[in-house]
Design a protein around this motif. Sequence first.
Motif, PDB file in Angstrom:
ATOM      1  N   VAL A  93     -14.187 -27.826 -16.966  1.00  0.00           N
ATOM      2  CA  VAL A  93     -15.603 -28.178 -16.812  1.00  0.00           C
ATOM      3  C   VAL A  93     -15.977 -29.417 -17.622  1.00  0.00           C
ATOM      4  O   VAL A  93     -16.647 -30.317 -17.120  1.00  0.00           O
ATOM      5  CB  VAL A  93     -16.510 -26.986 -17.200  1.00  0.00           C
ATOM      6  N   PHE A  94     -15.551 -29.471 -18.875  1.00  0.00           N
ATOM      7  CA  PHE A  94     -15.993 -30.534 -19.777  1.00  0.00           C
ATOM      8  C   PHE A  94     -14.973 -31.649 -19.952  1.00  0.00           C
ATOM      9  O   PHE A  94     -15.256 -32.631 -20.632  1.00  0.00           O
ATOM     10  CB  PHE A  94     -16.330 -29.952 -21.157  1.00  0.00           C
ATOM     11  N   GLY A  95     -13.796 -31.486 -19.415  1.00  0.00           N
ATOM     12  CA  GLY A  95     -12.750 -32.480 -19.613  1.00  0.00           C
ATOM     13  C   GLY A  95     -12.192 -32.363 -21.019  1.00  0.00           C
ATOM     14  O   GLY A  95     -12.298 -31.328 -21.663  1.00  0.00           O
ATOM     15  N   VAL A  96     -11.610 -33.424 -21.526  1.00  0.00           N
ATOM     16  CA  VAL A  96     -11.039 -33.385 -22.870  1.00  0.00           C
ATOM     17  C   VAL A  96     -12.097 -33.533 -23.949  1.00  0.00           C
ATOM     18  O   VAL A  96     -11.788 -33.448 -25.132  1.00  0.00           O
ATOM     19  CB  VAL A  96      -9.944 -34.466 -23.057  1.00  0.00           C
ATOM     20  N   ASN A  97     -13.344 -33.731 -23.560  1.00  0.00           N
ATOM     21  CA  ASN A  97     -14.425 -33.895 -24.541  1.00  0.00           C
ATOM     22  C   ASN A  97     -14.570 -32.689 -25.453  1.00  0.00           C
ATOM     23  O   ASN A  97     -14.960 -32.815 -26.605  1.00  0.00           O
ATOM     24  CB  ASN A  97     -15.764 -34.147 -23.843  1.00  0.00           C
ATOM     25  N   PHE A  98     -14.285 -31.491 -24.942  1.00  0.00           N
ATOM     26  CA  PHE A  98     -14.516 -30.294 -25.742  1.00  0.00           C
ATOM     27  C   PHE A  98     -13.528 -30.159 -26.903  1.00  0.00           C
ATOM     28  O   PHE A  98     -13.740 -29.371 -27.811  1.00  0.00           O
ATOM     29  CB  PHE A  98     -14.514 -29.038 -24.858  1.00  0.00           C
ATOM     30  N   GLU A  99     -12.474 -30.960 -26.905  1.00  0.00           N
ATOM     31  CA  GLU A  99     -11.490 -30.876 -27.979  1.00  0.00           C
ATOM     32  C   GLU A  99     -11.891 -31.677 -29.215  1.00  0.00           C
ATOM     33  O   GLU A  99     -11.259 -31.571 -30.248  1.00  0.00           O
ATOM     34  CB  GLU A  99     -10.123 -31.324 -27.463  1.00  0.00           C
ATOM     35  N   SER A 102     -16.892 -32.834 -32.829  1.00  0.00           N
ATOM     36  CA  SER A 102     -18.354 -32.873 -32.733  1.00  0.00           C
ATOM     37  C   SER A 102     -18.886 -32.260 -31.442  1.00  0.00           C
ATOM     38  O   SER A 102     -20.083 -32.297 -31.197  1.00  0.00           O
ATOM     39  CB  SER A 102     -18.831 -34.319 -32.845  1.00  0.00           C
ATOM     40  N   PHE A 103     -18.037 -31.675 -30.612  1.00  0.00           N
ATOM     41  CA  PHE A 103     -18.476 -31.113 -29.339  1.00  0.00           C
ATOM     42  C   PHE A 103     -19.319 -29.862 -29.558  1.00  0.00           C
ATOM     43  O   PHE A 103     -18.955 -28.973 -30.321  1.00  0.00           O
ATOM     44  CB  PHE A 103     -17.268 -30.771 -28.456  1.00  0.00           C
ATOM     45  N   LYS A 104     -20.452 -29.821 -28.875  1.00  0.00           N
ATOM     46  CA  LYS A 104     -21.313 -28.634 -28.876  1.00  0.00           C
ATOM     47  C   LYS A 104     -21.750 -28.377 -27.444  1.00  0.00           C
ATOM     48  O   LYS A 104     -22.014 -29.308 -26.684  1.00  0.00           O
ATOM     49  CB  LYS A 104     -22.554 -28.843 -29.756  1.00  0.00           C
ATOM     50  N   LEU A 105     -21.837 -27.120 -27.095  1.00  0.00           N
ATOM     51  CA  LEU A 105     -22.252 -26.737 -25.748  1.00  0.00           C
ATOM     52  C   LEU A 105     -23.668 -27.217 -25.455  1.00  0.00           C
ATOM     53  O   LEU A 105     -23.985 -27.594 -24.329  1.00  0.00           O
ATOM     54  CB  LEU A 105     -22.161 -25.223 -25.594  1.00  0.00           C
ATOM     55  N   SER A 106     -24.502 -27.252 -26.468  1.00  0.00           N
ATOM     56  CA  SER A 106     -25.890 -27.677 -26.279  1.00  0.00           C
ATOM     57  C   SER A 106     -26.013 -29.174 -25.989  1.00  0.00           C
ATOM     58  O   SER A 106     -27.050 -29.617 -25.496  1.00  0.00           O
ATOM     59  CB  SER A 106     -26.725 -27.323 -27.507  1.00  0.00           C
ATOM     60  N   ASN A 107     -24.975 -29.944 -26.264  1.00  0.00           N
ATOM     61  CA  ASN A 107     -25.007 -31.390 -26.022  1.00  0.00           C
ATOM     62  C   ASN A 107     -24.508 -31.774 -24.633  1.00  0.00           C
ATOM     63  O   ASN A 107     -24.437 -32.948 -24.313  1.00  0.00           O
ATOM     64  CB  ASN A 107     -24.178 -32.131 -27.065  1.00  0.00           C
ATOM     65  N   THR A 108     -24.136 -30.792 -23.821  1.00  0.00           N
ATOM     66  CA  THR A 108     -23.637 -31.069 -22.479  1.00  0.00           C
ATOM     67  C   THR A 108     -24.785 -30.983 -21.481  1.00  0.00           C
ATOM     68  O   THR A 108     -25.876 -30.507 -21.800  1.00  0.00           O
ATOM     69  CB  THR A 108     -22.538 -30.070 -22.086  1.00  0.00           C
ATOM     70  N   THR A 109     -24.520 -31.414 -20.262  1.00  0.00           N
ATOM     71  CA  THR A 109     -25.557 -31.355 -19.237  1.00  0.00           C
ATOM     72  C   THR A 109     -25.770 -29.914 -18.796  1.00  0.00           C
ATOM     73  O   THR A 109     -24.893 -29.058 -18.952  1.00  0.00           O
ATOM     74  CB  THR A 109     -25.173 -32.202 -18.013  1.00  0.00           C
ATOM     75  N   GLN A 110     -26.930 -29.680 -18.216  1.00  0.00           N
ATOM     76  CA  GLN A 110     -27.239 -28.322 -17.766  1.00  0.00           C
ATOM     77  C   GLN A 110     -26.330 -27.908 -16.608  1.00  0.00           C
ATOM     78  O   GLN A 110     -25.965 -26.743 -16.499  1.00  0.00           O
ATOM     79  CB  GLN A 110     -28.707 -28.239 -17.352  1.00  0.00           C
ATOM     80  N   VAL A 111     -25.945 -28.841 -15.775  1.00  0.00           N
ATOM     81  CA  VAL A 111     -25.033 -28.541 -14.671  1.00  0.00           C
ATOM     82  C   VAL A 111     -23.679 -28.075 -15.211  1.00  0.00           C
ATOM     83  O   VAL A 111     -23.089 -27.114 -14.707  1.00  0.00           O
ATOM     84  CB  VAL A 111     -24.868 -29.769 -13.747  1.00  0.00           C
ATOM     85  N   GLN A 112     -23.182 -28.745 -16.257  1.00  0.00           N
ATOM     86  CA  GLN A 112     -21.917 -28.325 -16.859  1.00  0.00           C
ATOM     87  C   GLN A 112     -22.033 -26.945 -17.488  1.00  0.00           C
ATOM     88  O   GLN A 112     -21.114 -26.129 -17.374  1.00  0.00           O
ATOM     89  CB  GLN A 112     -21.470 -29.341 -17.914  1.00  0.00           C
TER      90      GLN A 112
END
Length: 169
Positions: A93-99, A102-112
């Motif tokens: 869903v998020f690609g390699v960004n979640f690794e 500083s990744f937080k679920l709240s910083n992603t788009t609502q669709v993701q």
Amino acid sequence: MISNYYILNVLRFILLVLVQVLVFNRLNFFGFINPMVYILFLYWYPIKENRAAFIGLGFLLGLAIDFFSDTMAIHTASTITIAYIRPAIMRFVFGVNFEFQSFKLSNTTQVQQITFLTLLILVHHLVFFTLEIFSLANFLLVLKKVLATGAATLILCLLFGSLFSVRKE
């Protein structure tokens, strides 16, 4: 000293188990739809925490629901499955960004976020209803239950999520 973070997760765990057991296990929409909102605990759990502890909490969550629902470890198998494959779903869903740190679920788009929650629910329900029915001859029944219960669960989880989310202003 115990931080607010641990208290919040313990409260989420206990409240979601109680709401599931006392309210949603008693609902029967159209005779077969029982939403499973306790999945929100596995959705809300922090991403960078210890994976073994997360899988252990998934086991305890499923075991608690099984204990009160008398379902012979079907919930446990389903929660362990989604706890184990959550990193793969997140990578999808998020690609390699979640690794990144500083990744937080709240910083992603609502669709993701909705896609991530939907995939967790679908995998959980597929495992759950496959083990519950345990027959390939009834594949269409499994599919019907997965889609109907999954849709009800997704709607209720989104409502709970919007109800209890912290808004940034």
